[in-house]
Design an enzyme around this catalytic site. Structure first.
Site, PDB file in Angstrom:
ATOM      1  N   CYS A 113       0.813  -1.224   0.000  1.00 14.28           N
ATOM      2  CA  CYS A 113       0.000   0.000   0.000  1.00 14.28           C
ATOM      3  C   CYS A 113       0.844   1.272   0.000  1.00 14.28           C
ATOM      4  O   CYS A 113       0.318   2.369  -0.202  1.00 14.28           O
ATOM      5  CB  CYS A 113      -0.945  -0.007   1.179  1.00 14.28           C
ATOM      6  N   HIS A 249      -3.047   6.315   2.913  1.00 14.10           N
ATOM      7  CA  HIS A 249      -3.597   5.097   2.322  1.00 14.10           C
ATOM      8  C   HIS A 249      -4.944   4.808   2.986  1.00 14.10           C
ATOM      9  O   HIS A 249      -5.059   4.842   4.210  1.00 14.10           O
ATOM     10  CB  HIS A 249      -2.614   3.939   2.533  1.00 14.10           C
ATOM     11  N   ASN A 279     -10.452  -0.864   0.582  1.00 16.19           N
ATOM     12  CA  ASN A 279      -8.990  -0.810   0.638  1.00 16.19           C
ATOM     13  C   ASN A 279      -8.454  -1.341  -0.687  1.00 16.19           C
ATOM     14  O   ASN A 279      -8.541  -2.532  -0.966  1.00 16.19           O
ATOM     15  CB  ASN A 279      -8.499  -1.658   1.823  1.00 16.19           C
TER      16      ASN A 279
HETATM   17  O1  UT7 Z   1      -3.898  -1.976   3.855  1.00 12.38           O
HETATM   18  C1  UT7 Z   1      -2.802  -2.353   4.587  1.00 12.38           C
HETATM   19  C2  UT7 Z   1      -2.870  -1.957   6.031  1.00 12.38           C
HETATM   20  N1  UT7 Z   1      -3.999  -2.554   6.667  1.00 12.38           N
HETATM   21  C3  UT7 Z   1      -4.563  -2.014   7.722  1.00 12.38           C
HETATM   22  O2  UT7 Z   1      -4.130  -0.983   8.152  1.00 12.38           O
HETATM   23  C4  UT7 Z   1      -5.711  -2.760   8.393  1.00 12.38           C
HETATM   24  C5  UT7 Z   1      -5.655  -2.586   9.875  1.00 12.38           C
HETATM   25  N2  UT7 Z   1      -6.707  -3.272  10.608  1.00 12.38           N
HETATM   26  C6  UT7 Z   1      -8.025  -2.966  10.553  1.00 12.38           C
HETATM   27  O3  UT7 Z   1      -8.438  -2.132   9.777  1.00 12.38           O
HETATM   28  C7  UT7 Z   1      -8.950  -3.629  11.536  1.00 12.38           C
HETATM   29  O4  UT7 Z   1      -8.188  -4.301  12.520  1.00 12.38           O
HETATM   30  C8  UT7 Z   1      -9.966  -4.625  10.905  1.00 12.38           C
HETATM   31  C9  UT7 Z   1     -11.007  -3.868  10.086  1.00 12.38           C
HETATM   32  C10 UT7 Z   1      -9.229  -5.623  10.056  1.00 12.38           C
HETATM   33  C11 UT7 Z   1     -10.726  -5.351  12.011  1.00 12.38           C
HETATM   34  O5  UT7 Z   1     -11.374  -4.397  12.866  1.00 12.38           O
HETATM   35  P1  UT7 Z   1     -11.224  -4.497  14.450  1.00 12.38           P
HETATM   36  O6  UT7 Z   1     -12.004  -3.401  15.018  1.00 12.38           O
HETATM   37  O7  UT7 Z   1      -9.757  -4.567  14.769  1.00 12.38           O
HETATM   38  O8  UT7 Z   1     -11.964  -5.852  14.745  1.00 12.38           O
HETATM   39  P2  UT7 Z   1     -11.449  -7.107  15.552  1.00 12.38           P
HETATM   40  O9  UT7 Z   1     -10.596  -7.945  14.684  1.00 12.38           O
HETATM   41  O10 UT7 Z   1     -10.924  -6.646  16.892  1.00 12.38           O
HETATM   42  O11 UT7 Z   1     -12.799  -7.849  15.816  1.00 12.38           O
HETATM   43  C12 UT7 Z   1     -13.802  -7.317  16.723  1.00 12.38           C
HETATM   44  C13 UT7 Z   1     -14.999  -8.255  16.708  1.00 12.38           C
HETATM   45  C14 UT7 Z   1     -14.595  -9.729  16.869  1.00 12.38           C
HETATM   46  O12 UT7 Z   1     -15.627 -10.380  17.610  1.00 12.38           O
HETATM   47  P3  UT7 Z   1     -15.469 -10.666  19.198  1.00 12.38           P
HETATM   48  O13 UT7 Z   1     -14.241 -11.510  19.302  1.00 12.38           O
HETATM   49  O14 UT7 Z   1     -15.312  -9.317  19.818  1.00 12.38           O
HETATM   50  O15 UT7 Z   1     -16.725 -11.358  19.518  1.00 12.38           O
HETATM   51  C15 UT7 Z   1     -14.595 -10.246  15.462  1.00 12.38           C
HETATM   52  O16 UT7 Z   1     -14.845 -11.632  15.392  1.00 12.38           O
HETATM   53  O17 UT7 Z   1     -15.647  -8.174  15.438  1.00 12.38           O
HETATM   54  C16 UT7 Z   1     -15.753  -9.482  14.858  1.00 12.38           C
HETATM   55  N3  UT7 Z   1     -15.659  -9.363  13.412  1.00 12.38           N
HETATM   56  C17 UT7 Z   1     -16.728  -9.152  12.612  1.00 12.38           C
HETATM   57  N4  UT7 Z   1     -18.036  -9.041  12.871  1.00 12.38           N
HETATM   58  C18 UT7 Z   1     -18.865  -8.837  11.813  1.00 12.38           C
HETATM   59  C19 UT7 Z   1     -14.540  -9.392  12.645  1.00 12.38           C
HETATM   60  N5  UT7 Z   1     -14.858  -9.233  11.354  1.00 12.38           N
HETATM   61  C20 UT7 Z   1     -16.202  -9.085  11.296  1.00 12.38           C
HETATM   62  C21 UT7 Z   1     -17.113  -8.869  10.254  1.00 12.38           C
HETATM   63  N6  UT7 Z   1     -18.423  -8.751  10.550  1.00 12.38           N
HETATM   64  N7  UT7 Z   1     -16.719  -8.777   8.955  1.00 12.38           N
END
Ligand code: UT7
Length: 322
Positions: A113, A249, A279
């Site tokens: 990216c 990005h 993204n």
């Molecule tokens: O492009 C290159 C660089 N990339 C980035 O900078 C990406 C960086 N990371 C992110 O943008 C975020 O970490 C994500 C969007 C990937 C994930 O968001 P998050 O707020 O960090 O979510 P999480 O992984 O902490 O998950 C929170 C909750 C979890 O459930 P529990 O364990 O709290 O019950 C996940 O299982 O959300 C759940 N979850 C979802 N729920 C509904 C994860 N994905 C989904 C989904 N729909 N698609």
């Protein structure tokens, strides 16, 4: 010799994918995706459309929108992509061939990216060296072809698209000093597993999909990007007030908001392509620029700070004058 970006152009595929689409095969919903990422929609390339095709369409758009611009004299093509049609031949050569551009260097670069900004840094250096005069720099991806649709934390993020800049010599410097770097120790936190190999001492099994440790990358991004913006300003003896826009990005709207909070910068001046493109890795910065340009926001003489970050974990930032 100084340099400037004399034109930009983009192309996004026709196929629009809304958030409801993912509910067919994973447990998710529009509310989660919008509130956690800011994404409402992304575009997917068709089965027969590859990264070079998106770049070629972007060139057609460049020529259609700028009647005074031709490809005559283009002497180098740089394509930043992690989703090249093939590793060999490179994507740049497919573009060269499509437009029959002769005596033109062709290079693909891989910095995920951060790659579009890396491409601008290379182009600026080549023009400064006096070896090249008319360079096309692309950021282009077909991430949907490498997405793991079983992984709900990543599949909802990615989209396809291409953006490009024409870089040429200038009497006055309009591409200023840059920062570039990488935290290779975090390689395993975001990778595309093309081959069986070892990254950061850990075995990687090839499955052709993108893998991301979202939480780790999220935290790293906010800290790193905020620090690098300040470093970039210092390197150019500028203050935040000297900037008209910042384009990070578009990985996640919450990262953009987090950085705006860290550096105390108005969110309205942070441009992004996240809402309707998702993204798009290398393509996200030129896509954001183009959206703002078409909305009449970006005016001649304004200064934009662009900073990309991603797999590597690479980062690159540059300030330009439009
Ligand atoms: O492009 C290159 C660089 N990339 C980035 O900078 C990406 C960086 N990371 C992110 O943008 C975020 O970490 C994500 C969007 C990937 C994930 O968001 P998050 O707020 O960090 O979510 P999480 O992984 O902490 O998950 C929170 C909750 C979890 O459930 P529990 O364990 O709290 O019950 C996940 O299982 O959300 C759940 N979850 C979802 N729920 C509904 C994860 N994905 C989904 C989904 N729909 N698609």
């Amino acid at each position: 010799m100084e340099s400037k970006i004399t034109a930009i152009a983009v192309y996004t595929p026709e196929k629009r994918i809304n958030n409801a689409y993912f509910q067919q095969f994973i447990e998710t919903n529009d509310e989660w995706i919008v509130s956690r990422t800011g994404i409402r929609e992304r575009r997917f390339a068709s089965e027969t459309q590859f990264t070079s095709d998106l770049c070629i369409q972007a060139v057609h758009n460049l020529l259609a929108e700028n009647k005074n611009i031709s490809l005559e004299g283009v002497d180098f093509i740089i394509v930043s992509t992690t989703t090249a049609d093939q590793v060999m031949p490179n994507t740049a050569s497919q573009i060269q061939n499509a437009f029959n551009i002769q005596n033109c260097g062709c290079l693909d670069i891989m910095a995920a990216c951060a790659g579009f900004v890396y491409g601008l840094v290379l182009a600026k250096g080549m023009i400064a060296a006096g070896t090249h005069k008319k360079i096309l720099v692309f950021g282009a991806e077909t991430l949907s072809k490498f997405t793991d649709f079983k992984d709900r934390t990543s599949c909802i993020l990615f989209g396809d698209g291409a953006g490009m800049a024409l870089v040429e010599p200038s009497d006055k410097a309009k591409i200023f000093n840059a920062v570039t770097g990488s935290d290779g120790g975090h390689g395993k936190d975001l990778y595309l597993s093309q081959n069986n190999s070892i990254v950061n001492g850990e075995h990687i099994e090839a499955n052709g999909k993108i893998h991301q440790n979202g939480k780790v990358v999220f935290k790293w991004a906010i800290q790193t990007v905020s620090g690098k913006i300040n470093e970039l300003l210092a390197k150019n003896a500028m203050q935040l007030e000297d900037l008209d826009w910042i384009i990070l990005h578009s990985a996640n709207m919450r990262i953009i908001e987090g950085v705006a909070g860290e550096i105390n910068y108005p969110i309205e001046k942070m441009l992004s392509s996240i809402e309707y493109c998702g993204n798009t890795s290398s393509a996200s910065i030129p896509l954001a620029w183009d959206i703002a340009r078409k909305a009449g926001k970006i005016k001649p003489g304004q200064k934009i700070l662009m900073l990309g970050f991603g797999g590597g974990l690479t980062f690159a930032g540059v300030i330009i004058e439009v």
